[in-house]
Design an enzyme around this catalytic site. Structure first.
Site, PDB file in Angstrom:
ATOM      1  N   LYS A 165      33.644 -81.256 -33.299  1.00 14.97           N
ATOM      2  CA  LYS A 165      33.430 -79.893 -33.796  1.00 14.97           C
ATOM      3  C   LYS A 165      31.966 -79.535 -33.627  1.00 14.97           C
ATOM      4  O   LYS A 165      31.082 -80.376 -33.828  1.00 14.97           O
ATOM      5  CB  LYS A 165      33.849 -79.840 -35.269  1.00 14.97           C
ATOM      6  CG  LYS A 165      33.841 -78.447 -35.881  1.00 14.97           C
ATOM      7  CD  LYS A 165      34.394 -78.481 -37.301  1.00 14.97           C
ATOM      8  CE  LYS A 165      34.450 -77.115 -37.948  1.00 14.97           C
ATOM      9  NZ  LYS A 165      35.015 -77.159 -39.320  1.00 14.97           N
ATOM     10  N   SER A 190      38.741 -73.917 -40.199  1.00 16.57           N
ATOM     11  CA  SER A 190      37.730 -73.589 -39.212  1.00 16.57           C
ATOM     12  C   SER A 190      37.665 -74.583 -38.042  1.00 16.57           C
ATOM     13  O   SER A 190      37.121 -74.243 -37.000  1.00 16.57           O
ATOM     14  CB  SER A 190      36.353 -73.522 -39.870  1.00 16.57           C
ATOM     15  OG  SER A 190      35.978 -74.790 -40.381  1.00 16.57           O
ATOM     16  N   SER A 249      39.729 -76.970 -43.813  1.00 17.36           N
ATOM     17  CA  SER A 249      39.393 -76.711 -42.410  1.00 17.36           C
ATOM     18  C   SER A 249      39.789 -77.796 -41.416  1.00 17.36           C
ATOM     19  O   SER A 249      39.684 -77.586 -40.212  1.00 17.36           O
ATOM     20  CB  SER A 249      37.893 -76.451 -42.264  1.00 17.36           C
ATOM     21  OG  SER A 249      37.604 -75.145 -42.676  1.00 17.36           O
TER      22      SER A 249
END
Lengths: 97, 481
Positions: B79, B154, B178
């Site tokens: 990420k 996310s 997330s």
């Protein structure tokens, strides 16, 4: 909407948040924040009179260590990210006359 | 042998056996990215050269017998809020469009030590603020199961990359769901460990008291394997916990006899899609048939988790994001009059709408006159929520429920109404407030063919129970397919 956010409040929060909002953004922020606060007001339904605020779920203490440098000299690498640099230093706008 | 269909454990075994190499594996996954990522936009940055160089190095170490573990030579996606030395790290924000970290996050270092090959950085909601990956400054990611739908967020780029075979496994971060929610929307396994299990050093902070790093993987075995590698005690993160029970793969056993599972009635009520409910209850039945004791109960306080969370997370975000000021790194506005105007303009132009909304709210709830009424009140409610979980875990080993009230929404349908979007986090958010571990496991699909996720929540430090239950469920379902 129970929470009405005034122009003064938005100005003040803008100063705290270091954000410069356009007039349109300000109107939007007033309405968004009012709605969120209405929603957050739900917490008021709970009686928390004798409840200790919990900032951390586990008991935490200060974590100490010896003040010894372990990393190398990263000056050049760090400065390569700077929007402006001069003579090995970060360059910033004039802050006082 | 199709490399892009393999799990990490399968691929590393094939590499060790000499059936393929780390370089071939990296090449295969990079080719897949080249071919598919235009459709999905999972990645912000692909580091082709770096990945191939690392693969070559790792292959030599494997051949020399220096690397023997289950992640050696396996390509991973990170990420884009995890700092990687020398590799662009944007948090999917314009304000960090050119930021190249000078150090690597501790969790990533742990993976590299295990022989991981880093493919690149995945798309996310800007600064991890969002549930759809649509607030990214670099365009939305699309769900590989159906490109009309969002991948969740996310960590949407990470989940989508795993689902699309554009990596073998991925790393995400979970502040309010997330990791678990995008894993659910994309039909992969995702896990958020107990707060403090994985070092946050080098994770660009959103809500520091809530953020945890964790894996997104193709199956429960990979998930446990990756978490085992990520976990470590780190003196550079003052909230890091020294645990001696992070051998999570030891829990990969098919045994749920006598395991006490509680399903909160509050997790099955209004707002929950019927098909999601049915899939989740069916999964509970599978565990019950394998010997678990399943009961319904009232968890209470569920509807207070979201307002408490958004108060605390916004407060922490407003403080954490003060560092982005156009001085030391990142975006600086072109024209300005003096220092303060430069700060204000750089931030206003560099941050997106949702980030600004949360910084404003956070600054307000921390401001004098409102601090007690909002921020302190939220911290007291957090204490009550933690107590409700403590009471539940006195009766149950595991809490079972859905990950999200619906399957993945369509692109473009969520951002117009922030509060409605926040309500979608109702089943995941309390887990972060209480610091608990949670796992999302695929449990079927709805009539549109979109994946449904089963969430298992454990008491602090009880990841192994979750892994054991998730593995047992997965094995049982595999046998029936």
């Amino acid at each position: 909407m129970a929470n009405v956010i005034s122009d003064e409040t938005i100005e003040y929060v803008g100063i705290l948040a270091k954000l410069e909002l356009s007039d349109k953004e300000k109107e939007q922020a007033k309405s968004d924040m009012g709605r969120m606060l209405d929603y957050i007001d739900k917490l008021g339904e709970l009686d928390t009179t004798d409840v200790e605020p919990m900032s951390h779920v586990f008991p935490v203490q200060n974590v100490f260590r010896e003040d010894v440098v372990t990393n190398g000299d990263d000056r050049e690498k760090l400065l390569s990210n700077a929007p402006q640099e001069k003579d090995g230093m970060f360059m910033v706008p004039r802050t006082f006359d | 042998m199709n490399i892009t269909d393999m799990t990490a454990v399968q691929l590393s075994a094939a590499i060790r056996a000499g059936e393929t190499t780390a370089v071939e594996a990296a090449e295969a996954v990079l080719a897949k990215i080249e071919e598919e990522d235009k459709k999905y936009n999972c990645y912000v940055t692909v580091d082709r050269e770096g990945a191939l160089a690392q693969a070559k190095k790792v292959q030599a170490q494997i051949e020399a017998g220096e690397l023997t573990g289950p992640l050696a030579g396996v390509p991973v996606a990170l990420k884009d809020n995890l700092c990687t030395e020398g590799l662009l790290t944007t948090c999917s924000s314009k304000i960090l469009h050119n930021f190249v970290p000078t150090y690597t996050a501790e969790a990533v270092k742990n993976l590299v030590r295990a022989g991981a090959v880093i493919l690149g950085k995945t798309n996310m909601d800007e600064f991890a603020m969002g549930s759809t990956t649509e607030t990214s400054a670099y365009g939305p990611t699309k769900n590989p199961r159906n490109t009309d739908h969002v991948p969740g967020g996310s960590s949407g780029g990470s989940a989508a990359a795993v689902a699309a075979g554009e990596c073998v496994y991925a790393i995400g971060s979970d502040t309010g769901g997330s990791i678990r929610q995008p894993a659910s929307y994309c039909g992969v396994v995702g896990m958020k460990p107990t707060y403090g299990t994985v070092s946050r050093y080098g994770l660009i902070a959103y809500g520091s008291s809530l953020d945890q790093i964790g894996p997104l993987a193709k199956d429960v075995t990979d998930c446990a394997t990756v978490l085992e590698a990520l976990a470590s005690h780190d003196r550079k993160d003052s909230t890091s916990i020294a645990r001696d029970d992070t051998n999570f793969t030891a829990a990969l056993t098919e045994d749920v006899k006598g395991l006490r599972i509680g399903i909160p009635n509050d997790y099955l009520g209004e707002g929950l899609d019927d098909e999601v409910k049915e899939a989740v209850l069916q999964a509970a039945k599978v565990l019950e048939e394998k010997g678990a004791v399943v009961e319904r109960f009232d968890l209470s306080l569920v509807e207070y988790a979201i307002p408490a969370y958004y108060t605390i997370a916004a407060a922490e975000a407003s403080s954490n994001l003060e560092r982005f000021d156009g001085i030391k790194y990142g975006y600086r506005t072109e024209e300005y009059a003096g220092l303060h105007n430069m700060y204000k303009k750089s931030r206003s132009e560099g941050f997106g709408e949702e980030v600004k909304r949360r910084i404003m709210l956070g600054s307000f709830v921390l401001s004098s006159g409102y601090y007690d009424a909002y921020y302190l009140k939220a911290l007291k409610v957090k204490a009550l929520i933690k107590k409700a979980f403590d009471e539940a875990f006195a009766k149950y080993d595991i809490i079972l429920g859905p990950v999200a009230p619906t399957t993945a929404p369509k692109l473009g349908e969520s951002l117009a109404d922030p509060i409605r979007m926040y309500l979608g986090d109702i089943y995941t958010i309390a887990v972060n407030l209480a610091g608990l571990p949670g796992i999302s496991v695929p449990c079927g699909q709805d009539s549109k063919g979109l994946p449904v996720g089963l969430q298992l929540i454990g008491d602090c430090f009880q990841e192994k129970k979750l892994i054991r239950a998730a593995y047992s469920y997965e094995q049982e379902v595999c046998r029936h397919e």
